[in-house]
Each structure stands twice: as structure tokens, then as C-alpha cells.
Design a protein around this motif. Structure first.
Motif, PDB file in Angstrom:
ATOM      1  N   GLU A 168       0.859  -1.180   0.000  1.00  0.00           N
ATOM      2  CA  GLU A 168       0.000   0.000   0.000  1.00  0.00           C
ATOM      3  C   GLU A 168       0.894   1.228   0.000  1.00  0.00           C
ATOM      4  O   GLU A 168       1.929   1.249   0.668  1.00  0.00           O
ATOM      5  CB  GLU A 168      -0.926   0.008   1.216  1.00  0.00           C
ATOM      6  CG  GLU A 168      -2.010   1.068   1.154  1.00  0.00           C
ATOM      7  CD  GLU A 168      -3.098   0.880   2.201  1.00  0.00           C
ATOM      8  OE1 GLU A 168      -3.488   1.885   2.829  1.00  0.00           O
ATOM      9  OE2 GLU A 168      -3.542  -0.271   2.400  1.00  0.00           O
ATOM     10  N   LEU A 178       0.982   5.813  -0.634  1.00  0.00           N
ATOM     11  CA  LEU A 178       0.403   7.114  -0.938  1.00  0.00           C
ATOM     12  C   LEU A 178       1.262   7.734  -2.024  1.00  0.00           C
ATOM     13  O   LEU A 178       2.494   7.829  -1.865  1.00  0.00           O
ATOM     14  CB  LEU A 178       0.389   8.015   0.300  1.00  0.00           C
ATOM     15  CG  LEU A 178      -0.795   7.884   1.253  1.00  0.00           C
ATOM     16  CD1 LEU A 178      -0.545   8.739   2.493  1.00  0.00           C
ATOM     17  CD2 LEU A 178      -2.090   8.313   0.575  1.00  0.00           C
ATOM     18  N   GLU A 226      -6.888  11.289  -1.258  1.00  0.00           N
ATOM     19  CA  GLU A 226      -6.699  11.886   0.061  1.00  0.00           C
ATOM     20  C   GLU A 226      -5.909  13.182  -0.064  1.00  0.00           C
ATOM     21  O   GLU A 226      -4.732  13.148  -0.409  1.00  0.00           O
ATOM     22  CB  GLU A 226      -5.957  10.919   0.998  1.00  0.00           C
ATOM     23  CG  GLU A 226      -6.680   9.597   1.228  1.00  0.00           C
ATOM     24  CD  GLU A 226      -5.921   8.661   2.152  1.00  0.00           C
ATOM     25  OE1 GLU A 226      -4.955   9.115   2.798  1.00  0.00           O
ATOM     26  OE2 GLU A 226      -6.296   7.475   2.216  1.00  0.00           O
ATOM     27  N   THR A 244      -3.214  10.154  -3.849  1.00  0.00           N
ATOM     28  CA  THR A 244      -3.930   8.899  -4.079  1.00  0.00           C
ATOM     29  C   THR A 244      -3.343   7.778  -3.235  1.00  0.00           C
ATOM     30  O   THR A 244      -2.120   7.590  -3.209  1.00  0.00           O
ATOM     31  CB  THR A 244      -3.862   8.480  -5.563  1.00  0.00           C
ATOM     32  OG1 THR A 244      -4.263   9.582  -6.394  1.00  0.00           O
ATOM     33  CG2 THR A 244      -4.783   7.297  -5.839  1.00  0.00           C
ATOM     34  N   ARG A 245      -4.216   7.058  -2.549  1.00  0.00           N
ATOM     35  CA  ARG A 245      -3.810   5.838  -1.850  1.00  0.00           C
ATOM     36  C   ARG A 245      -4.056   4.664  -2.789  1.00  0.00           C
ATOM     37  O   ARG A 245      -5.155   4.513  -3.329  1.00  0.00           O
ATOM     38  CB  ARG A 245      -4.591   5.673  -0.550  1.00  0.00           C
ATOM     39  CG  ARG A 245      -4.146   4.466   0.300  1.00  0.00           C
ATOM     40  CD  ARG A 245      -4.889   4.419   1.627  1.00  0.00           C
ATOM     41  NE  ARG A 245      -4.522   5.536   2.502  1.00  0.00           N
ATOM     42  CZ  ARG A 245      -3.520   5.500   3.372  1.00  0.00           C
ATOM     43  NH1 ARG A 245      -2.785   4.393   3.499  1.00  0.00           N
ATOM     44  NH2 ARG A 245      -3.257   6.543   4.133  1.00  0.00           N
ATOM     45  N   CYS A 299       6.135   6.603   2.080  1.00  0.00           N
ATOM     46  CA  CYS A 299       4.784   6.060   2.297  1.00  0.00           C
ATOM     47  C   CYS A 299       4.562   4.818   1.434  1.00  0.00           C
ATOM     48  O   CYS A 299       3.723   4.797   0.515  1.00  0.00           O
ATOM     49  CB  CYS A 299       3.734   7.129   2.016  1.00  0.00           C
ATOM     50  SG  CYS A 299       3.737   8.458   3.225  1.00  0.00           S
TER      51      CYS A 299
END
Length: 205
Positions: free
Chosen positions: A85, A87, A133, A137-138, A180
């Protein structure tokens, strides 16, 4: 020294949640690493795969050579399932996509990698948008291959570098507290029992 977050351990393997900023294995000038900390607790620890120092998340280690060979073979045959995952900067268009760009080490600028259609090794990343967010983008990232810096350079090439990436991101990212990028999920079969194992560890960002 902060204790390692151990997700699972038995006589054959150890699975941890590696924090960002900790090497997977000892470096030339930095002896502290996930391996060295685990060796103090478990004795023999053998490296199956690695995460960049700046990347956090799930890592599995073997406690003896047969377990090492078994799980490494699962990675080589791509029967494991890995989900990251991240960001990323900006609003990634669409809901899912695929990045297929060959990667080679950028020798004059190591440890940087670069895209080379003539000399690079096959590298494939699938992505799925999770949310927008604050203008970023996540995303969930599904690497089919495991090249060095693959997810970082692929997202940069897509025009949306990972937030906090001091190697491939904008200069302003040098002020970010961390990269991230997090190894969120890992599925594989236990090297001795053959049982299916599935680990999930949500990102801290």
C-alpha cells in the motif's frame, strides 16, 4: 532499541513487521538490521527476501536451510501473494492499471535504478486505486516481479511518485518523515506443514 514487531514465529520461520528506517540485512557501515536483531533473539536467521530500508511491512525469515529453500522457491515460482500500500503524489486517473517497464541498475548513480528497454529486466506492477486523500492517491500495488526499487520507479514513471521518496520523488519530499510504502499483505505456504499462511498488517500512514 525498539523491539521488532513479530507477527509469527515457530521452529521454521519468523514473520515480522519491519519499521521504516531499519535495514533488512546489515549494511557495510550499519550493523543494525532486522536480521541482526532477530539473531539475538532466535539464533540462526536466514534471509528469504528483503524490503528497502525506507519501506515498512511484512518480512519472512527462515530459521534453517530447508525452510529457506522452500519459501525461496515459492517466491521464485511466484506462488506467493504480495500486496503493498502506498500514498502517491497527485490524483492517479482510473481505478486500476498495469505498469510494464524493464529495470536495470543505474551504475554511475547507485543505488538508483532506471528504465532500459534494451538492457533492463522484465518488471510488472499492477495497481488499484483505493481512495483520494488531500489531492493525493492511496493505492494498492501488486508486484508480479521483485526488482530492486520496482514499485518506487514504476510509480515515478507513471507520473505519481510515492510520497516521501527521496530517490525518485521531488525535492520537497526530502522533508517528509518517511517513505509512504508498506508491505501490507503476504500469503505463502508453511515450509514444513504446507499450511496456507496469510498475513495482513495495515500501514502506519
Amino acid at each position: 532499541m525498539t523491539p521488532i514487531d513479530i507477527l509469527y514465529s515457530d521452529d521454521d520461520i519468523v514473520v515480522i513487521n519491519k519499521p521504516s528506517g531499519l535495514l533488512s540485512v546489515p549494511g557495510r557501515y550499519e550493523p543494525d538490521s532486522a536480521v541482526s536483531r532477530l539473531q539475538q533473539q532466535f539464533g540462526t536467521i536466514l534471509v528469504i527476501h528483503r524490503l528497502d530500508m525506507d519501506t515498512s511491512g511484512i518480512l519472512v525469515f527462515a530459521r534453517h536451510k530447508p525452510a529457506l529453500a522452500n519459501v525461496q522457491r515459492q517466491f521464485e515460482k511466484q506462488t506467493t501473494r504480495k500486496v503493498y500500500e502506498a500514498l502517491v503524489h497527485g490524483q492517479l486517473p482510473g481505478t486500476r492499471g498495469c505498469i510494464n517497464l524493464p529495470i536495470i541498475v543505474d551504475w554511475p548513480n547507485r543505488p538508483l535504478q532506471k528504465i532500459s528497454h534494451s538492457e533492463g529486466r522484465y518488471a510488472l506492477t499492477r495497481w488499484q486505486r483505493l481512495t483520494y486523500e488531500n489531492g493525493n492517491t492511496r493505492v494498492a500495488l501488486f508486484p508480479k516481479t521483485g526488482r530492486s526499487h520496482q514499485l518506487r520507479i514504476h510509480m515515478q514513471q507513471a507520473g505519481h511518485p510515492i510520497i516521501g521518496d527521496t530517490l525518485y520523488g521531488p525535492e520537497t519530499d526530502r522533508q517528509q518523515q518517511r517513505l509512504c510504502l508498506h508491505a501490507r499483505e503476504l500469503d505463502f505456504c508453511h515450509p514444513v506443514s504446507g499450511d496456507a499462511l496469510a498475513f495482513v498488517c495495515p500501514p502506519p500512514f
